[in-house]
Scaffold this motif. Structure first.
Motif, mmCIF file in Angstrom:
data_model
loop_
_atom_site.group_PDB
_atom_site.id
_atom_site.type_symbol
_atom_site.label_atom_id
_atom_site.label_comp_id
_atom_site.label_asym_id
_atom_site.label_seq_id
_atom_site.Cartn_x
_atom_site.Cartn_y
_atom_site.Cartn_z
ATOM 1 N N UNK A 97 -4.140 53.994 93.949
ATOM 2 C CA UNK A 97 -2.822 54.547 94.294
ATOM 3 C C UNK A 97 -2.162 53.787 95.445
ATOM 4 N N UNK A 98 -2.750 52.653 95.850
ATOM 5 C CA UNK A 98 -2.206 51.908 97.005
ATOM 6 C C UNK A 98 -0.775 51.406 96.767
ATOM 7 N N UNK A 99 -0.429 50.860 95.588
ATOM 8 C CA UNK A 99 0.950 50.380 95.390
ATOM 9 C C UNK A 99 2.018 51.457 95.638
ATOM 10 N N UNK A 100 1.697 52.704 95.289
ATOM 11 C CA UNK A 100 2.682 53.789 95.440
ATOM 12 C C UNK A 100 3.014 54.080 96.893
ATOM 13 N N UNK A 101 2.138 53.659 97.817
ATOM 14 C CA UNK A 101 2.393 53.932 99.241
ATOM 15 C C UNK A 101 3.309 52.887 99.872
ATOM 16 N N UNK A 102 3.714 51.871 99.087
ATOM 17 C CA UNK A 102 4.620 50.827 99.591
ATOM 18 C C UNK A 102 6.036 51.029 99.051
ATOM 19 N N UNK A 103 6.996 50.400 99.713
ATOM 20 C CA UNK A 103 8.380 50.415 99.234
ATOM 21 C C UNK A 103 8.432 49.783 97.841
ATOM 22 N N UNK A 104 9.398 50.206 97.038
ATOM 23 C CA UNK A 104 9.467 49.746 95.645
ATOM 24 C C UNK A 104 9.572 48.223 95.547
ATOM 25 N N UNK A 105 10.255 47.566 96.519
ATOM 26 C CA UNK A 105 10.409 46.109 96.477
ATOM 27 C C UNK A 105 9.065 45.375 96.637
ATOM 28 N N UNK A 106 8.124 46.024 97.313
ATOM 29 C CA UNK A 106 6.832 45.374 97.602
ATOM 30 C C UNK A 106 5.747 45.713 96.588
ATOM 31 N N UNK A 107 6.018 46.668 95.723
ATOM 32 C CA UNK A 107 4.941 47.151 94.845
ATOM 33 C C UNK A 107 4.443 46.088 93.864
ATOM 34 N N UNK A 108 5.334 45.215 93.392
ATOM 35 C CA UNK A 108 4.915 44.159 92.466
ATOM 36 C C UNK A 108 3.902 43.228 93.115
ATOM 37 N N UNK A 109 4.174 42.857 94.381
ATOM 38 C CA UNK A 109 3.253 41.983 95.112
ATOM 39 C C UNK A 109 1.926 42.675 95.358
#
Length: 338
Positions: free
Chosen positions: A198-210
């Motif tokens: 669930x780590x990607x969900x804790x980032x801003x949407x612009x950073x989730x791909x990275x």
């Protein structure tokens, strides 16, 4: 069940044959060992041992030599592990203490084992599946390219490149590095996928791909390659034992060249227990005239890999077992301290 006296006779035959390379006769046994009985009684005991399959007569009117079954009983019941001298233990420690990284530890261990036992040494690299995460480093190589460096508790280092969907700044990379390490450091590799899902969900949407790209590469790294790495050394030692191989040494050398065979030989490193496989107990036909002494090593109670030696069945089992165990213990200490 063999009587105590016949067990003593078998022990004496194994010790003499390993030491002299000559078939052992009853007269020589009574002269060299305090068996407390006459040569005639020893002859009777040898006849009984031969009937039971523990010794064999290689030539007419020759002495007797141990069979695989005889060596097996010797190892299981009669052979204690020979402790190393203070000087030998100090030499092991001094030789291994100078290692600078995992490759150096493994390389030194192979050379040391081959020298101590005068056999072929085999050392398996620590398995990822039995390791824990020490640190994950993220390094920016280009605006949209990152290197993931995974460091294990055993000192193993894995590096992978990640092409990110968009440029990533130093601040964002530092943030991901910190959050990732807070979740996985000190945890078993098998637990990591669940810890980061669930780590990607804790980032801003612009950073989730990275973040997703970095995690995908990290998780790929955690999947054990089907062929584990190992190192082998001291193959030339086998040339000293050409008389111990029935026809030719070639099948042994060919088997030792096959990494899959060697990995099966060492077996699964689930614990630190000593394994001794003698002659025909080895599944690979080319190794039917050899014995394998192996033990697990690791930075804690659980083994992360195995190391051991391969040599002829006419082997100094107590000395070899003592050397293999001592080296494994020191390697484990080095991994724990590194």
């Amino acid at each position: 069940m063999l009587s105590e006296r016949r067990l003593e006779v078998l022990r004496a035959i194994v010790q003499d044959y390993v030491g002299t390379e000559e078939p052992v006769g009853s007269k020589a046994l009574t002269e060299r060992h305090r068996l407390g009985v006459s040569p005639a009684t020893v002859r009777n005991d040898m006849a009984a041992l031969e009937d039971e399959g523990y010794i064999a007569q290689p030539h007419t009117s020759a002495g007797r030599i141990p069979t695989d079954k005889g060596y097996r009983l010797f190892v299981d019941k009669l052979a204690g592990v020979k402790p190393l001298s203070q000087a030998e233990r100090r030499a092991i420690q001094n030789f291994l203490d100078g290692a600078v990284d995992l490759d150096d530890v493994v390389g030194r261990t192979v050379r040391l084992l081959a020298q101590l036992t005068r056999q072929v040494a085999v050392v398996q690299y620590p398995s990822l599946t039995r390791s824990t995460v020490r640190h994950v480093e993220l390094l920016a190589l280009a605006p949209a390219r990152v290197m993931v460096v995974l460091i294990t508790d055993t000192g193993r280092v894995e590096q992978r490149m990640v092409d990110c969907p968009a440029p990533v700044g130093e601040a964002a990379l530092a943030d991901l590095r910190a959050r990732l390490n807070s979740r996985v450091v000190g945890r078993r590799f098998s637990d990591v996928p669940q810890l980061v899902q669930d780590l990607p969900e804790s980032f801003e949407s612009d950073d989730r791909g990275t973040v997703s790209a970095v995690l995908a590469t990290l998780l790929e790294t955690l999947v054990e390659e089907p062929e584990e790495r190992l190192m082998i050394g001291g193959t030339a030692n086998l040339t000293r034992f050409v008389h111990d191989f029935p026809l030719t040494i070639r099948p042994v050398l060919e088997a030792l060249e096959e990494q899959v065979v060697l990995l099966k030989l060492l077996g699964e490193a689930k614990d630190s227990g000593m394994t001794v496989r003698i002659g025909h107990e080895n599944a690979h036909e080319g190794l039917n005239s050899t014995s394998v002494v192996a033990v697990g090593y690791g930075s804690g109670d659980e083994a992360v890999a195995k190391l051991g030696v391969v040599g002829p069945t006419r082997m100094d089992y107590p000395g070899t077992m003592g050397a293999v165990r001592a080296v494994a213990r020191y390697v484990g200490q080095i991994l724990a301290e590194s």
